[in-house]
Write an enzyme that holds these catalytic residues in place. Structure first.
Site, PDB file in Angstrom:
ATOM      1  N   SER A   1       0.587  -1.470  -0.034  1.00  0.00           N
ATOM      2  CA  SER A   1       0.041   0.234  -0.032  1.00  0.00           C
ATOM      3  C   SER A   1       1.002   1.426   0.040  1.00  0.00           C
ATOM      4  O   SER A   1       1.725   1.187   0.772  1.00  0.00           O
ATOM      5  CB  SER A   1      -0.700  -0.096   1.243  1.00  0.00           C
ATOM      6  OG  SER A   1      -0.221  -0.239   2.613  1.00  0.00           O
ATOM      7  N   LYS A   2       0.729   2.462  -0.163  1.00  0.00           N
ATOM      8  CA  LYS A   2       0.647   4.204  -0.666  1.00  0.00           C
ATOM      9  C   LYS A   2       1.624   3.874   0.280  1.00  0.00           C
ATOM     10  O   LYS A   2       1.952   4.735   1.144  1.00  0.00           O
ATOM     11  CB  LYS A   2      -0.156   4.391  -1.467  1.00  0.00           C
ATOM     12  CG  LYS A   2      -0.150   5.300  -2.577  1.00  0.00           C
ATOM     13  CD  LYS A   2      -0.452   6.267  -2.693  1.00  0.00           C
ATOM     14  CE  LYS A   2      -1.804   5.747  -3.882  1.00  0.00           C
ATOM     15  NZ  LYS A   2      -2.253   7.185  -4.551  1.00  0.00           N
ATOM     16  N   ARG A   3       0.953   3.633   1.800  1.00  0.00           N
ATOM     17  CA  ARG A   3       1.370   4.077   3.347  1.00  0.00           C
ATOM     18  C   ARG A   3       1.897   3.800   3.818  1.00  0.00           C
ATOM     19  O   ARG A   3       2.994   4.925   4.110  1.00  0.00           O
ATOM     20  CB  ARG A   3       0.008   4.401   3.972  1.00  0.00           C
ATOM     21  CG  ARG A   3      -0.475   5.754   4.282  1.00  0.00           C
ATOM     22  CD  ARG A   3      -1.965   5.019   5.591  1.00  0.00           C
ATOM     23  NE  ARG A   3      -2.656   3.932   5.034  1.00  0.00           N
ATOM     24  CZ  ARG A   3      -2.343   2.744   6.230  1.00  0.00           C
ATOM     25  NH1 ARG A   3      -1.731   3.402   7.198  1.00  0.00           N
ATOM     26  NH2 ARG A   3      -3.031   1.542   6.172  1.00  0.00           N
TER      27      ARG A   3
END
Ligand code: GLU
Length: 504
Positions: free
Chosen positions: A256-258
């Site tokens: 995920s981007k996070r």
């Protein structure tokens, strides 16, 4: 040995934003399958979800896959026998096929309003029942359907899932997968806006495009029973299925981007080499026969054997990618690395990524002043610096920081205390600089080993440790404590520049 059956494979990204590393990962394994079997690799753009559509995304997907060297045989830009390759241009196929499903009773029209569906979901939640359509419109009589259609009521079309059956399919990595029909929702196949959902369009296209093997990420495995039912309803043989393990964050959650950069554009802009990124993604899903960790796409293809695909969730480790990138950087010829550095800088300028006051700006100012990216003088200057920095670079992005001293008139601007050798003083540092300057000025020739030998002799005569002596020299000449090899740097800078930088 029998030759493998040529596989027709595809990737089917949705243009919903920046191209994702997961797309490159799947593209790589589809590409390998096509190339190792003498088959074909198709790029299809699944753009039926108009709410998430991003107009620039398709171009970026093609640009980054091209950059990685994962070319396709058929696609929106190339055409091919089963085109067009953009789903938004194929809606008549989906409508025609949907009619067939309605006629054969494998699908039905559903007129339930959003309000009713909300209520149904709330009730299911309250009962702690599994979510899913309750089948109200399954039982509509043909004349009721006619009436509602005549009244112009909005509706969707749903798949009539045989709830009493068990759906079984074979996955190449997992073996037999079984799903009970009662757990499968009556999937919407056509939305009320007349656009098909992923499921219908995906199956119709895979069939019409002659796809023989679907290689996609594990997250789609829940959709596969629905797709199996569609193949069956159309009377088509299903393709072979291979669901690849998802890329994961360090905590094992889906990438995920996070927690990780997921945009391919980011890797490109940060100066990762396409061959290193491919190598890295390759290692995520595959282990080579001889345990080699560093390989090119050609080597991976030569080694490729689908039996060696891994099934466990690979963890995306940026540190490892950085290491691989350094390895691939060192494998480049100086000419290739020169070209890569210039391409990278030009891309960053083109995308407006260069930040004022950074070494990159200094390097670019020099390039601009010397005829721009295509000028031979620029190429030659970068080429001359490459042997000095190639060993130390992990990404192309690091070039400017390491090589800045070759592109500026003065490196002044460093904190004076950086000059101070261990346990020394600023005064001592200045004395060392003056002494070095005198030694070097007296040399008849200007070449790396000679410079070093002379300075070592001076250090000895003065009773200075060479390490201490070279500290202020390095900072004065390069402007930084970490630099390319000092004497080669002096050699390349030339007598005049070096002596000027050593001056107080
Ligand atoms: N459009 C889907 C995606 O965005 C395709 C999934 C599949 O390969 O079937 O990944």
């Amino acid at each position: 040995m029998t030759s493998p059956t040529p596989a027709v494979v595809r990737i089917a990204p949705s243009p919903t934003g920046d191209p994702h590393v997961g797309t490159a990962y799947m593209a790589l394994f589809n590409w390998l399958e096509a190339h190792s079997t003498g088959g074909r690799f198709i790029l299809r753009i699944e753009d039926t979800d108009r709410t998430r559509y991003d107009a620039s995304s398709e171009q970026k997907i093609m640009e980054t896959l091209g950059w990685l060297g994962l070319g396709w045989d058929e696609g929106p830009d190339k055409g091919g026998p089963a085109g067009p390759y953009r789903q938004s241009e194929r809606t008549e196929h989906y409508r025609a096929h949907l009619e067939k499903l309605l006629a054969s009773g494998h699908a039905y029209r559903c007129f339930c309003s959003e309000a009713r569906l909300e209520e149904m979901r709330a009730a299911q939640k309250a009962r702690k029942a599994a979510p899913g359509y309750d089948g109200l419109c399954r039982g509509l009589l043909p004349e009721e359907v006619e009436q509602k259609l005549a009244a112009g009521l909005a509706h969707v079309v749903r798949l009539k899932v045989p709830k009493e059956r068990t759906i079984v399919f074979h996955d190449e990595l997992r073996g037999e997968v079984k799903i009970e029909g009662q757990t499968i929702d009556d999937q919407v196949l056509m939305k009320s806006d007349g656009f098909p959902t992923y499921h219908l369009a995906n199956v119709v296209d895979d069939r019409l495009m002659g796809v023989t093997k679907v290689i996609r990420a594990e997250e789609w495995i829940v959709s596969t029973p629905k797709h199996m039912l569609l193949y069956e309803a159309f009377g088509w043989p299903a393709p072979a299925w291979r669901h690849m393990p998802l890329l994961r964050n360090a905590d094992k959650s889906k990438i995920s981007k996070r927690k990780n950069p997921t945009s391919l554009t980011w890797y490109q802009e940060q100066g990762y080499l396409p061959e290193a990124l491919l190598n890295f993604l390759g290692l995520m899903g595959y282990s080579s026969k001889d345990g080699q960790e560093v390989f090119s796409l050609e080597q991976m293809l030569a080694d490729y054997d689908a039996k060696r695909l891994s099934t466990s969730g690979p963890v995306f480790d940026l540190e490892k990618l950085g290491w691989l990138n350094g390895e691939h950087t060192r494998r480049l010829t100086p000419e290739r690395l020169t070209a890569r550095i210039l391409e990278h800088l030009e891309r960053r300028v083109g995308r407006g990524l260069v930040v004022a006051g950074t070494p990159e700006t200094d390097v670019l100012a020099w390039i601009q002043a010397h005829g721009g990216f295509t000028s031979p003088a620029v190429r030659e200057r970068v080429r001359a610096t490459v042997p000095l920095v190639q060993e130390r670079m992990r990404t192309l992005m690091e070039y400017a920081g390491l090589a800045r001293c070759f592109f500026v008139d003065s490196v002044k601007g460093y904190p004076p205390e950086d000059l101070i050798p261990k346990k020394g003083t600023l005064e001592l540092a200045h004395q060392m600089l003056t002494t070095a300057r005198e030694t070097l000025a007296a040399l008849p020739a200007w070449e790396g080993p000679g410079l070093e030998a002379a300075l070592r002799t001076t250090a000895e005569a003065k009773g200075w440790k060479v390490g201490d002596f070279f500290t202020p020299l390095r900072v004065a000449v390069t402007g930084a404590k970490v630099s390319p090899p000092l004497f080669e740097t002096m050699h390349l800078l030339g007598r005049e520049t070096t002596l000027a930088r050593l001056a107080p």
